[in-house]
Design a protein around this motif. Sequence first.
Motif, PDB file in Angstrom:
ATOM      1  N   VAL A   1      55.443  64.965  54.450  1.00 39.24           N
ATOM      2  CA  VAL A   1      56.460  65.396  53.517  1.00 39.24           C
ATOM      3  C   VAL A   1      55.781  65.894  52.249  1.00 39.24           C
ATOM      4  CG1 VAL A   1      58.290  64.591  52.004  1.00 39.24           C
ATOM      5  CG2 VAL A   1      58.229  63.853  54.380  1.00 39.24           C
ATOM      6  N   CYS A   2      56.149  67.069  51.830  1.00 40.02           N
ATOM      7  CA  CYS A   2      55.551  67.612  50.620  1.00 40.02           C
ATOM      8  C   CYS A   2      56.366  67.115  49.423  1.00 40.02           C
ATOM      9  CB  CYS A   2      55.564  69.130  50.677  1.00 40.02           C
ATOM     10  SG  CYS A   2      54.570  69.868  49.403  1.00 40.02           S
ATOM     11  N   ALA A   3      55.791  66.174  48.676  1.00 43.73           N
ATOM     12  CA  ALA A   3      56.536  65.541  47.593  1.00 43.73           C
ATOM     13  C   ALA A   3      56.427  66.329  46.294  1.00 43.73           C
ATOM     14  CB  ALA A   3      56.056  64.114  47.390  1.00 43.73           C
ATOM     15  N   LEU A   4      55.275  66.935  46.073  1.00 38.26           N
ATOM     16  CA  LEU A   4      55.098  67.777  44.899  1.00 38.26           C
ATOM     17  C   LEU A   4      54.470  69.083  45.362  1.00 38.26           C
ATOM     18  CD1 LEU A   4      53.580  65.310  42.273  1.00 38.26           C
ATOM     19  CD2 LEU A   4      55.953  66.015  42.502  1.00 38.26           C
ATOM     20  N   ASP A   5      55.058  70.209  44.941  1.00 36.59           N
ATOM     21  CA  ASP A   5      54.611  71.485  45.469  1.00 36.59           C
ATOM     22  C   ASP A   5      54.106  72.387  44.339  1.00 36.59           C
ATOM     23  OD1 ASP A   5      54.102  73.562  47.111  1.00 36.59           O
ATOM     24  OD2 ASP A   5      56.187  73.959  47.671  1.00 36.59           O
ATOM     25  N   ARG A   6      52.823  72.473  44.224  1.00 34.54           N
ATOM     26  CA  ARG A   6      52.154  73.359  43.253  1.00 34.54           C
ATOM     27  C   ARG A   6      52.736  73.263  41.832  1.00 34.54           C
ATOM     28  NH1 ARG A   6      52.890  78.295  47.053  1.00 34.54           N
ATOM     29  NH2 ARG A   6      54.377  76.800  47.850  1.00 34.54           N
ATOM     30  N   LEU A   7      52.600  72.091  41.236  1.00 35.66           N
ATOM     31  CA  LEU A   7      53.072  71.911  39.869  1.00 35.66           C
ATOM     32  C   LEU A   7      51.961  72.243  38.887  1.00 35.66           C
ATOM     33  CD1 LEU A   7      55.096  68.572  39.811  1.00 35.66           C
ATOM     34  CD2 LEU A   7      55.799  70.858  40.513  1.00 35.66           C
ATOM     35  N   SER A   8      52.314  72.946  37.834  1.00 35.24           N
ATOM     36  CA  SER A   8      51.364  73.188  36.755  1.00 35.24           C
ATOM     37  C   SER A   8      52.061  72.913  35.438  1.00 35.24           C
ATOM     38  CB  SER A   8      50.876  74.645  36.774  1.00 35.24           C
ATOM     39  OG  SER A   8      50.245  74.923  38.000  1.00 35.24           O
ATOM     40  N   PHE A   9      51.411  72.172  34.566  1.00 36.35           N
ATOM     41  CA  PHE A   9      51.975  71.943  33.236  1.00 36.35           C
ATOM     42  C   PHE A   9      50.882  71.431  32.318  1.00 36.35           C
ATOM     43  CE2 PHE A   9      52.864  68.380  36.039  1.00 36.35           C
ATOM     44  CZ  PHE A   9      52.209  67.345  35.384  1.00 36.35           C
ATOM     45  N   HIS A  10      51.184  71.393  31.054  1.00 35.80           N
ATOM     46  CA  HIS A  10      50.226  70.959  30.046  1.00 35.80           C
ATOM     47  C   HIS A  10      50.979  70.054  29.068  1.00 35.80           C
ATOM     48  CE1 HIS A  10      46.913  72.164  26.947  1.00 35.80           C
ATOM     49  NE2 HIS A  10      46.998  70.875  27.168  1.00 35.80           N
ATOM     50  N   ILE A  11      50.509  68.825  28.931  1.00 31.87           N
ATOM     51  CA  ILE A  11      51.178  67.905  28.008  1.00 31.87           C
ATOM     52  C   ILE A  11      50.229  67.570  26.874  1.00 31.87           C
ATOM     53  CG2 ILE A  11      52.306  65.653  27.772  1.00 31.87           C
ATOM     54  CD1 ILE A  11      53.009  65.816  30.731  1.00 31.87           C
ATOM     55  N   ARG A  12      50.696  67.741  25.636  1.00 30.50           N
ATOM     56  CA  ARG A  12      49.850  67.541  24.458  1.00 30.50           C
ATOM     57  C   ARG A  12      50.291  66.290  23.695  1.00 30.50           C
ATOM     58  NH1 ARG A  12      51.590  72.386  25.159  1.00 30.50           N
ATOM     59  NH2 ARG A  12      50.139  74.075  25.597  1.00 30.50           N
ATOM     60  N   PRO A  13      49.425  65.789  22.805  1.00 27.38           N
ATOM     61  CA  PRO A  13      49.814  64.632  21.985  1.00 27.38           C
ATOM     62  C   PRO A  13      51.091  64.943  21.218  1.00 27.38           C
ATOM     63  CG  PRO A  13      47.491  65.078  21.726  1.00 27.38           C
ATOM     64  CD  PRO A  13      48.029  66.192  22.558  1.00 27.38           C
ATOM     65  N   GLY A  14      51.973  63.965  21.103  1.00 23.52           N
ATOM     66  CA  GLY A  14      53.246  64.171  20.419  1.00 23.52           C
ATOM     67  C   GLY A  14      54.360  64.547  21.371  1.00 23.52           C
ATOM     68  N   ASP A  15      53.994  64.950  22.585  1.00 16.03           N
ATOM     69  CA  ASP A  15      55.016  65.326  23.553  1.00 16.03           C
ATOM     70  C   ASP A  15      55.744  64.091  24.077  1.00 16.03           C
ATOM     71  OD1 ASP A  15      54.481  67.937  23.293  1.00 16.03           O
ATOM     72  OD2 ASP A  15      53.594  68.236  25.274  1.00 16.03           O
ATOM     73  N   ARG A  16      57.068  64.197  24.163  1.00 14.19           N
ATOM     74  CA  ARG A  16      57.895  63.180  24.812  1.00 14.19           C
ATOM     75  C   ARG A  16      58.539  63.889  25.987  1.00 14.19           C
ATOM     76  NH1 ARG A  16      55.367  60.329  22.508  1.00 14.19           N
ATOM     77  NH2 ARG A  16      55.574  59.324  20.501  1.00 14.19           N
ATOM     78  N   VAL A  17      57.983  63.690  27.165  1.00 18.22           N
ATOM     79  CA  VAL A  17      58.415  64.486  28.303  1.00 18.22           C
ATOM     80  C   VAL A  17      59.402  63.712  29.165  1.00 18.22           C
ATOM     81  CG1 VAL A  17      57.656  65.775  30.340  1.00 18.22           C
ATOM     82  CG2 VAL A  17      56.183  65.631  28.319  1.00 18.22           C
ATOM     83  N   GLY A  18      60.541  64.291  29.424  1.00 18.75           N
ATOM     84  CA  GLY A  18      61.521  63.678  30.312  1.00 18.75           C
ATOM     85  C   GLY A  18      61.467  64.361  31.668  1.00 18.75           C
ATOM     86  N   LEU A  19      61.538  63.548  32.721  1.00 18.66           N
ATOM     87  CA  LEU A  19      61.596  64.122  34.071  1.00 18.66           C
ATOM     88  C   LEU A  19      62.990  63.848  34.615  1.00 18.66           C
ATOM     89  CD1 LEU A  19      58.224  62.753  35.493  1.00 18.66           C
ATOM     90  CD2 LEU A  19      58.641  65.011  34.518  1.00 18.66           C
ATOM     91  N   ILE A  20      63.702  64.895  34.984  1.00 20.45           N
ATOM     92  CA  ILE A  20      65.016  64.670  35.572  1.00 20.45           C
ATOM     93  C   ILE A  20      65.077  65.349  36.931  1.00 20.45           C
ATOM     94  CG2 ILE A  20      66.244  64.349  33.393  1.00 20.45           C
ATOM     95  CD1 ILE A  20      67.119  67.234  33.530  1.00 20.45           C
TER      96      ILE A  20
END
Lengths: 243, 250
Positions: free
Chosen positions: B51-70
Amino acid sequence: MWGLLGLHDIKQRYRRSSLGPFWLTLSMAIMIGTMGMLYARLFGQNVSEYLPFLAVGLLVWTFMSTAVNELCLSFIAADTIVKQIKLPLTVHVARVVWRNVLILAHNAVILVPIALWSGKATPLGIVTALVGVFFLAVTCLFLGLILGILCARFRDIPQIIASLTQIVFFLTPILWKPEVIADRIWLVGFNPIFHYIELVRAPILQGHVPVQSWIICAAISLGLALVATLLLARFGRRVAYWL
Amino acid sequence: MGLNQPIGIVADGIVVSFPIFNAAHRSLKRTVLHATTGGRVARESGSRVSVCALDRLSFHIRPGDRVGLIGHNGSGKTTLLRVLSGVYEPVYGRISVQGRVASLLDLSLGMDLEATGYENIRLRAILAGLTPAEVQAKLEEIGEFSELDEYLEMPIRTYSSGMMLRLAFAVSTSVNADILLMDEWLGVGDADFSKKATRRLEELVDRSPILVIASHDPKLIARTCTRVLRLEHGVIVEELQGRQLQALAA
């Protein structure tokens, strides 16, 4: 870290008994005592010769077989941790090996009266035996990495190993002395487990260093180390997925 | 991990796929049979499903970021958190995580029912890699916060589920990390304790440069996050920022 975790395991296991890990030692002592008497009679051997032989052999064997069987489950038993925190896989293996070394150390108390009684143990022999134990533990570490990775993938291996250890126990000179089958002595020579036991048993009982066994064991352990390193490099990262 | 490198997360085309094993794949005997008979015997172990759970994700998270995953159940939120915590190594792609990571995915991790409260605190601290001196300092602080007092001397199997949760919460939130990973906002206990817990968690979030939280609660996401990634079937389908987040709560 593995040291503390292993120590915790031991404390946990004996939490509700006052004798603690010495329960194991006591039952071991009783088993060695009764078996020693019985089998010395059956094999027609001198108790004062046979009992020390059996005691050392059985202690080392118990360490090896318990460790190997527990090592099969080292990752499976720690699956919540493996899937949660990034730790080197070696930590989980070392924890199991260390736990078994601690139990062996407790059981070694039995050897003190036996060594005094047989009177053949020399200081050099005891030091060599301890080096042997250390070597066994390191070998278990490599073997544990191999078994742990394989068992995480193939869940029927622990059962296979469990049945194999039963067979090997009877094939290896632990209950019986190698001299008993003098006409088929090659059976013993080709048994690696015999050589690993000799690393500890020969120095305690005869006070000499088993050079031949050391060479054979060093070669085997080196092979295991190599396989373990390769497996770890190739599949180490997959283990979390398999659990 | 380079100490002088700045804190942050860079993901470049990461793919995670799970092999799905059934009883036949789990068996060495069948796999050997399969290999030696060219697939005629034990056929069921042949076609392995993954099962492919994650498919070619690209992102950049920097200090101060509050990232929500929905995203819906099974969209890959928790898997992504596990990748960030370093437990799952991506099959393809590259991920670089700089900074100390604390994951609050499973509060009761490594707890031992037979051990006392204090021993469990120690156990967790060992797993988190603290030194004995640091552990000693933690013991008091955690004991005080959890209000468990003399109960900490007892095996935690005697605890009520509420007490257990308090302890687990106190231990889990006593960390200091650069990157905080959370699966849903943590809440515990009765009204009084709940307030205290919320304050403690907010403090923890405030002192962590990066937060990544997966949640089904749009209001919470809108309140805490600065960026939101919406996942569907293992793919980032959209990214919300700034004012778009307020629309989420409405």
